[in-house]
Design a protein around this motif. Structure first.
Motif, PDB file in Angstrom:
ATOM      1  N   ILE A  70       0.115  -3.737  -6.028  1.00  8.01           N
ATOM      2  CA  ILE A  70       0.560  -2.506  -5.359  1.00  8.01           C
ATOM      3  C   ILE A  70      -0.556  -1.482  -5.508  1.00  8.01           C
ATOM      4  O   ILE A  70      -0.934  -1.124  -6.625  1.00  8.01           O
ATOM      5  CB  ILE A  70       1.867  -1.970  -5.977  1.00  8.01           C
ATOM      6  CG1 ILE A  70       2.984  -3.013  -5.868  1.00  8.01           C
ATOM      7  CG2 ILE A  70       2.286  -0.667  -5.299  1.00  8.01           C
ATOM      8  CD1 ILE A  70       4.235  -2.647  -6.642  1.00  8.01           C
ATOM      9  N   GLY A  71      -1.100  -1.021  -4.398  1.00  5.04           N
ATOM     10  CA  GLY A  71      -2.234  -0.094  -4.447  1.00  5.04           C
ATOM     11  C   GLY A  71      -1.867   1.307  -4.020  1.00  5.04           C
ATOM     12  O   GLY A  71      -1.082   1.500  -3.085  1.00  5.04           O
ATOM     13  N   LEU A  72      -2.437   2.284  -4.708  1.00 10.95           N
ATOM     14  CA  LEU A  72      -2.293   3.688  -4.317  1.00 10.95           C
ATOM     15  C   LEU A  72      -3.601   4.390  -4.585  1.00 10.95           C
ATOM     16  O   LEU A  72      -4.305   4.079  -5.552  1.00 10.95           O
ATOM     17  CB  LEU A  72      -1.147   4.379  -5.067  1.00 10.95           C
ATOM     18  CG  LEU A  72      -1.248   4.550  -6.578  1.00 10.95           C
ATOM     19  CD1 LEU A  72      -0.311   5.665  -7.019  1.00 10.95           C
ATOM     20  CD2 LEU A  72      -0.875   3.283  -7.329  1.00 10.95           C
ATOM     21  N   GLU A  73      -3.958   5.318  -3.705  1.00  2.00           N
ATOM     22  CA  GLU A  73      -5.212   6.051  -3.855  1.00  2.00           C
ATOM     23  C   GLU A  73      -5.128   7.023  -5.022  1.00  2.00           C
ATOM     24  O   GLU A  73      -4.058   7.552  -5.342  1.00  2.00           O
ATOM     25  CB  GLU A  73      -5.525   6.829  -2.581  1.00  2.00           C
ATOM     26  CG  GLU A  73      -6.162   6.028  -1.487  1.00  2.00           C
ATOM     27  CD  GLU A  73      -6.655   6.909  -0.362  1.00  2.00           C
ATOM     28  OE1 GLU A  73      -7.849   7.241  -0.342  1.00  2.00           O
ATOM     29  OE2 GLU A  73      -5.830   7.279   0.489  1.00  2.00           O
TER      30      GLU A  73
ATOM     31  N   THR B 162       6.480   9.180  -0.135  1.00  2.37           N
ATOM     32  CA  THR B 162       5.414   8.181  -0.138  1.00  2.37           C
ATOM     33  C   THR B 162       5.707   7.156   0.944  1.00  2.37           C
ATOM     34  O   THR B 162       6.803   6.591   0.998  1.00  2.37           O
ATOM     35  CB  THR B 162       5.317   7.481  -1.505  1.00  2.37           C
ATOM     36  OG1 THR B 162       4.936   8.444  -2.495  1.00  2.37           O
ATOM     37  CG2 THR B 162       4.303   6.357  -1.477  1.00  2.37           C
ATOM     38  N   THR B 163       4.721   6.918   1.805  1.00  3.99           N
ATOM     39  CA  THR B 163       4.851   5.904   2.845  1.00  3.99           C
ATOM     40  C   THR B 163       4.422   4.563   2.271  1.00  3.99           C
ATOM     41  O   THR B 163       3.324   4.439   1.715  1.00  3.99           O
ATOM     42  CB  THR B 163       3.989   6.253   4.068  1.00  3.99           C
ATOM     43  OG1 THR B 163       4.340   7.564   4.518  1.00  3.99           O
ATOM     44  CG2 THR B 163       4.206   5.257   5.184  1.00  3.99           C
TER      45      THR B 163
ATOM     46  N   GLY C 197       0.840  -1.193   0.000  1.00  2.00           N
ATOM     47  CA  GLY C 197       0.000   0.000   0.000  1.00  2.00           C
ATOM     48  C   GLY C 197       0.872   1.240   0.000  1.00  2.00           C
ATOM     49  O   GLY C 197       1.865   1.305   0.745  1.00  2.00           O
ATOM     50  N   LEU C 198       0.513   2.222  -0.834  1.00  2.00           N
ATOM     51  CA  LEU C 198       1.278   3.462  -0.938  1.00  2.00           C
ATOM     52  C   LEU C 198       0.412   4.629  -0.493  1.00  2.00           C
ATOM     53  O   LEU C 198      -0.668   4.849  -1.063  1.00  2.00           O
ATOM     54  CB  LEU C 198       1.753   3.695  -2.376  1.00  2.00           C
ATOM     55  CG  LEU C 198       2.489   2.567  -3.093  1.00  2.00           C
ATOM     56  CD1 LEU C 198       2.909   3.015  -4.484  1.00  2.00           C
ATOM     57  CD2 LEU C 198       3.691   2.109  -2.298  1.00  2.00           C
ATOM     58  N   ASP C 199       0.856   5.354   0.504  1.00  2.00           N
ATOM     59  CA  ASP C 199       0.200   6.610   0.893  1.00  2.00           C
ATOM     60  C   ASP C 199       1.041   7.741   0.311  1.00  2.00           C
ATOM     61  O   ASP C 199       2.112   8.069   0.829  1.00  2.00           O
ATOM     62  CB  ASP C 199       0.094   6.730   2.407  1.00  2.00           C
ATOM     63  CG  ASP C 199      -0.646   7.990   2.811  1.00  2.00           C
ATOM     64  OD1 ASP C 199      -1.842   8.106   2.492  1.00  2.00           O
ATOM     65  OD2 ASP C 199      -0.020   8.871   3.436  1.00  2.00           O
ATOM     66  N   VAL C 200       0.547   8.332  -0.763  1.00  2.00           N
ATOM     67  CA  VAL C 200       1.340   9.272  -1.555  1.00  2.00           C
ATOM     68  C   VAL C 200       1.154  10.690  -1.032  1.00  2.00           C
ATOM     69  O   VAL C 200       0.032  11.143  -0.798  1.00  2.00           O
ATOM     70  CB  VAL C 200       0.926   9.195  -3.040  1.00  2.00           C
ATOM     71  CG1 VAL C 200       1.732  10.177  -3.875  1.00  2.00           C
ATOM     72  CG2 VAL C 200       1.097   7.773  -3.574  1.00  2.00           C
TER      73      VAL C 200
END
Length: 347
Positions: free
Chosen positions: A52-55, A14-15, A6-9
């Motif tokens: 791999i997910g990103l919002e 990016t975390t 999971g990517l918190d952009v």
């Protein structure tokens, strides 16, 4: 073993949170928000990634394109569902958001967002820039009106080309008011010139785009609406039914049902605001300015007589979304329909 991330952009960093198929955290890190840095991070893990997910965000398309070009299975998540899934967390931090996105991607409880092609993204950027200039022009013109009203001068509704001349005529020899108004008029004139330049770029694109030219065969649909719809939909095959386009653009009513309560409200207004506004304006043009008869306009006028013009515009905008998608998908022309004569109507 399968691994998910999971990517918190954010703008600078990016975390990242990597979990295994059982949900256990394997690796956490903060990586620069650059495609090359993210690709290097995942390649350095030493194992293949399942997803791999990103919002969806302003950087999402750029990062998604870089990750997929490197062969990584990136997926862009629909923001509202991801937010609902992570709403149970008591503390909102970048680290917790990355963990939540990783678990969403692992369980499959997400809705993937279509990432538009580079051409559609550039077209939409052009339309957004044009709308921004137009909105700022309106703000400045309204500011000029407010200054004149404080002096007891009523500007009325002159055409945009006559705006500056009318303001100067009212101001006359008032040196103080003229000193306040003239800089604003100069800025408006500059913005009007740039607005014309942006509009010419839109017309040049539409002139060479066959899909837009076909869509402009629909009454009320001009170059701006055609390009906005083309840039938003991108690929017509991603909608199984044409009626789904109206819901995607937020033109269908909201509904709240719980037990004996069943309330149907206004339109959801989700999706692309630029395309939704363009379709609404096209619907207004079809109902008010179009003079040639069509079955679509006749249907819209019937809705207007029953429910009022405001609801008719929304209904016709929703119908336009269906019609434009069907024309695009079938490579067809607009069907005007056949008007019934007075003798054909049963007495």
């Amino acid at each position: 073993m399968k691994h998910f991330a999971g990517l918190d952009v954010s703008l600078d960093e990016t975390t990242v949170c990597v979990v295994d198929e059982a949900g256990g955290i394997v690796r956490e890190a903060r990586v620069p928000s650059e495609p090359e840095a993210l690709v290097a991070f995942f390649r350095g893990l030493g194992f293949a990634m399942e997803r791999i997910g990103l919002e969806a965000c302003s950087l999402a398309a750029w990062l998604h394109e870089g990750l997929t070009a490197a062969g990584l299975p990136a997926v862009c998540l629909e923001t509202r569902r991801a937010k609902a899934a992570m709403g149970a967390m008591p503390n909102k931090t970048d680290r917790n958001d990355a963990r939540g996105i990783a678990q969403i991607v692992r369980t499959g409880w997400f809705r993937a967002v279509h990432v538009k092609s580079p051409a559609c993204r550039s077209w939409r950027a052009l339309l957004a820039a044009r709308r921004l200039v137009l909105n700022k022009m309106r703000d400045l013109e309204n500011g000029v009106r407010a200054l004149l009203r404080e002096a007891g001068l009523k500007l009325g509704r002159p055409a945009r080309k006559e705006f500056a001349a009318r303001v100067r005529e009212l101001v006359g020899a008032d040196a103080v008011l003229s000193a306040s108004v003239e800089p604003l008029l100069a800025i408006v004139a500059t913005m009007a010139h740039e607005l014309a330049q942006l509009t010419r770029r839109v017309l040049a694109i539409v002139r060479d785009e066959p899909v837009c030219r076909r869509l402009m065969g629909v009454p009320g649909v001009g170059p701006l609406t055609a390009l906005a719809f083309r840039a938003t939909v991108d690929r017509p095959e991603r909608f199984r039914h044409s009626r789904d386009v109206g819901a995607h653009l937020g033109l269908t009513p909201k509904r709240y049902q719980s037990g004996e309560t069943d309330v149907q409200g206004g339109i959801s207004r989700c999706g692309d605001e630029l395309a939704r506004t363009a379709l609404y304006e096209a619907a207004h043009s079809l109902l008010v300015r179009s003079r040639r008869w069509s079955s679509l306009r006749a249907w819209g006028m019937q809705v207007a007589r029953r429910r009022g013009m405001a609801r008719a515009r929304v209904a016709v905008a929703r119908k336009l979304a269906c019609v434009l998608h069907r024309m695009w998908a079938d490579d067809a022309e607009f069907r005007w329909g056949k008007q019934e004569t007075a003798s054909a109507v049963p007495g």
